[in-house]
Design an enzyme around this catalytic site. Structure first.
Site, short mmCIF file in Angstrom:
data_model
loop_
_atom_site.label_atom_id
_atom_site.label_comp_id
_atom_site.label_asym_id
_atom_site.label_seq_id
_atom_site.Cartn_x
_atom_site.Cartn_y
_atom_site.Cartn_z
N GLY A 170 0.86 -1.19 0.00
CA GLY A 170 0.00 0.00 0.00
C GLY A 170 0.89 1.23 0.00
O GLY A 170 2.03 1.19 -0.45
N ARG A 171 0.35 2.31 0.55
CA ARG A 171 1.08 3.58 0.52
C ARG A 171 2.42 3.47 1.26
O ARG A 171 3.45 3.93 0.77
CB ARG A 171 0.27 4.68 1.20
CG ARG A 171 -1.10 4.91 0.63
CD ARG A 171 -1.81 5.96 1.47
NE ARG A 171 -3.23 6.07 1.18
CZ ARG A 171 -4.17 5.32 1.74
NH1 ARG A 171 -3.86 4.38 2.62
NH2 ARG A 171 -5.44 5.49 1.43
N ILE A 172 2.39 2.84 2.45
CA ILE A 172 3.63 2.77 3.25
C ILE A 172 4.62 1.82 2.59
O ILE A 172 5.81 2.11 2.50
CB ILE A 172 3.31 2.37 4.71
CG1 ILE A 172 2.41 3.42 5.35
CG2 ILE A 172 4.60 2.21 5.53
CD1 ILE A 172 1.85 3.05 6.72
N ARG A 195 -1.89 -8.70 -2.01
CA ARG A 195 -3.09 -9.38 -2.46
C ARG A 195 -3.34 -9.05 -3.93
O ARG A 195 -3.50 -9.92 -4.76
CB ARG A 195 -4.26 -8.83 -1.63
CG ARG A 195 -5.24 -9.85 -1.18
CD ARG A 195 -6.25 -9.23 -0.29
NE ARG A 195 -6.14 -7.76 -0.31
CZ ARG A 195 -6.99 -6.95 0.30
NH1 ARG A 195 -7.98 -7.44 0.97
NH2 ARG A 195 -6.85 -5.65 0.27
N ILE A 245 6.40 -3.73 11.01
CA ILE A 245 5.82 -2.44 11.42
C ILE A 245 4.33 -2.44 11.09
O ILE A 245 3.70 -1.39 11.01
CB ILE A 245 6.51 -1.24 10.74
CG1 ILE A 245 6.51 -1.37 9.21
CG2 ILE A 245 7.92 -1.04 11.25
CD1 ILE A 245 6.87 -0.08 8.48
N ALA A 246 3.77 -3.66 10.89
CA ALA A 246 2.37 -3.76 10.47
C ALA A 246 1.46 -3.78 11.70
O ALA A 246 1.02 -2.74 12.17
CB ALA A 246 2.18 -5.00 9.62
N ARG A 247 1.20 -4.94 12.21
CA ARG A 247 0.36 -5.10 13.38
C ARG A 247 0.76 -6.38 14.09
O ARG A 247 1.17 -7.36 13.42
CB ARG A 247 -1.12 -5.27 12.97
CG ARG A 247 -1.89 -4.00 12.81
CD ARG A 247 -2.15 -3.32 14.17
NE ARG A 247 -2.90 -2.09 14.05
CZ ARG A 247 -2.37 -0.88 13.82
NH1 ARG A 247 -1.08 -0.74 13.66
NH2 ARG A 247 -3.13 0.20 13.75
N GLU A 290 -0.02 -6.65 22.51
CA GLU A 290 0.73 -5.53 23.09
C GLU A 290 -0.17 -4.70 24.02
O GLU A 290 -1.38 -4.67 23.79
CB GLU A 290 1.31 -4.63 21.96
CG GLU A 290 0.27 -4.01 21.04
CD GLU A 290 0.89 -3.26 19.87
OE1 GLU A 290 1.75 -3.82 19.16
OE2 GLU A 290 0.48 -2.11 19.65
N HIS A 344 5.64 0.26 19.41
CA HIS A 344 4.62 0.75 18.45
C HIS A 344 4.76 2.26 18.22
O HIS A 344 3.82 3.03 18.48
CB HIS A 344 3.21 0.39 18.96
CG HIS A 344 2.18 0.38 17.86
ND1 HIS A 344 1.10 -0.48 17.84
CD2 HIS A 344 2.07 1.12 16.71
CE1 HIS A 344 0.36 -0.25 16.77
NE2 HIS A 344 0.94 0.70 16.07
N ILE A 345 5.93 2.65 17.71
CA ILE A 345 6.22 4.09 17.55
C ILE A 345 6.53 4.47 16.10
O ILE A 345 7.12 5.53 15.86
CB ILE A 345 7.38 4.54 18.47
CG1 ILE A 345 8.64 3.65 18.27
CG2 ILE A 345 6.96 4.55 19.93
CD1 ILE A 345 9.90 4.18 18.94
C1 DGY Z 1 -1.53 3.42 12.90
O1 DGY Z 1 -1.73 4.60 12.59
O2 DGY Z 1 -2.29 2.51 12.62
C2 DGY Z 1 -0.29 3.15 13.67
O3 DGY Z 1 -0.06 1.81 13.85
C3 DGY Z 1 -0.33 3.87 14.98
O4 DGY Z 1 0.85 4.54 15.05
#
Ligand code: DGY
Length: 336
Positions: free
Chosen positions: A161-163, A184, A243-245, A274, A292-293
């Site tokens: 996606g964008r990130i 996907r 860095i997803a979830r 978390e 989560h930063i």
């Molecule tokens: C989001 O925006 O979903 C990030 O995980 C929170 O920093």
């Protein structure tokens, strides 16, 4: 002729936030803030939410059919995060409650952090810092804290996606990396070409990548997308960055792979359950762990909060929103 004075809408801001954002909201609404950072869960959360027309959420407050049934006055829930797995969007749509999130404004900051975590992990930055602070540094050695290169290697991005695309640009332009990705839906050929990125199946990507970066949203489909079987596909020299979830990775399986050096290292900003972190990850020296930063720069966090405030204001003043997740609720609003 008498003009009816509308009562001020009541807005709950569920967690602490920038004072200037609260001030802006107070100019439009009757606002209840939570600058003291109280934590409400289960029935206490529902009780707190009752009687409000709108709520600013922070990506963790559950909004589902059960909550909605007990909060019939609620019209909009505005997340200041891009992730919205705290929302049951279909249930919100059925209840006529608008859901909004905060995309775009955090893309570049989050991509920067993905790279920070990749570099710190591959180059063993945190291990090096602990080593020095612990007074263990006695002399220069050829193999002291030697890690993996990042430049010129192959980066596998899962979730384009964008990130993911912002990470791909940094990888190709800044670090001369070959970029492979799994998503996907495959990107349009012109976009792939612009990014210099090649689509691969997940197994093939894991086998070819020197570094794997996870940027997929969490859903039932991505739950434990990376588990023991997938980790076994990776190179033993590879690093994994999440860095997803939390929940996209099976943290117990990852801890096992790190302890037994089935992969070299992992950089993790998100965790299953978390703020609790799997104890074996806490003990693994080859894991770089952050709380989560990824989007936590001050300008970006301010922009995220402002966007959530924009959505609340636009909805109650004009029946609009900048970033709706269930736009069909807005068309219903207009036909009222
Ligand atoms: C989001 O925006 O979903 C990030 O995980 C929170 O920093």
């Amino acid at each position: 002729m008498t003009t009816e004075v509308q009562p001020l809408r009541r807005i709950l801001v569920a967690q602490p936030v920038f004072e200037e954002v609260l001030e802006r909201l107070r100019a439009h609404f009757d606002v209840v803030d939570n600058q003291s950072g109280q934590v409400w869960s289960g029935p206490a959360w529902v009780q707190r939410l009752q009687g409000f027309d709108g709520v600013m959420c922070f990506g963790v407050e559950p909004i589902n059919a059960e909550v909605l049934a007990q909060c019939p006055g609620l019209r909009i829930c505005a997340n200041m995060t891009v992730g919205y797995n705290n929302f049951d969007v279909p249930a919100m749509t059925t209840a006529g409650v608008l859901a909004t999130n905060a995309p775009d404004v955090l893309t570049e900051t989050t991509a920067d952090f993905g790279f920070a975590l990749l570099l710190a992990t591959a180059r063993r930055v945190c291990e090096g810092e602990r080593f020095l602070r612990d007074g263990r540094w006695e002399r220069w050695r050829y193999d002291m804290l030697a890690g993996a290169d990042v430049h010129g290697t192959t980066l596998g991005i899962v979730g384009m996606g964008r990130i993911g695309q912002a990470i791909a640009r940094r990888a190709a332009l800044g670090f001369g990396m070959r970029v492979i990705y799994h998503n996907r839906s495959r990107l349009a050929p012109a976009v792939e070409q612009g990014l210099g990125a090649q689509w691969l199946g997940l197994g093939e990507l894991l086998a070819q990548a020197d570094h794997v970066m996870l940027v997929v949203p969490y859903s039932a489909q991505t739950h434990h997308l990376i588990g023991a079987a997938e980790l076994a596909h990776m190179k033993p020299t590879a690093t994994l960055v999440n860095i997803a979830r939390g929940g996209v990775v099976d943290d117990a399986a990852l801890a096992e792979a790190l302890v037994h050096r089935r992969i070299a290292a992992a950089g993790l900003d998100v965790f299953e359950g978390e703020p609790a972190v799997h104890p074996a990850l806490l003990a693994a020296p080859n894991a770089v762990l952050t709380p989560h930063i990824a989007s936590a720069s001050i300008p970006t966090r301010r922009a995220m909060a402002e966007l959530a405030a924009d959505n609340l204001i636009a909805y109650f003043s004009r029946g609009e929103a900048r970033t709706p997740l269930n736009i069909e609720v807005l068309s219903k609003f207009r036909s009222l």
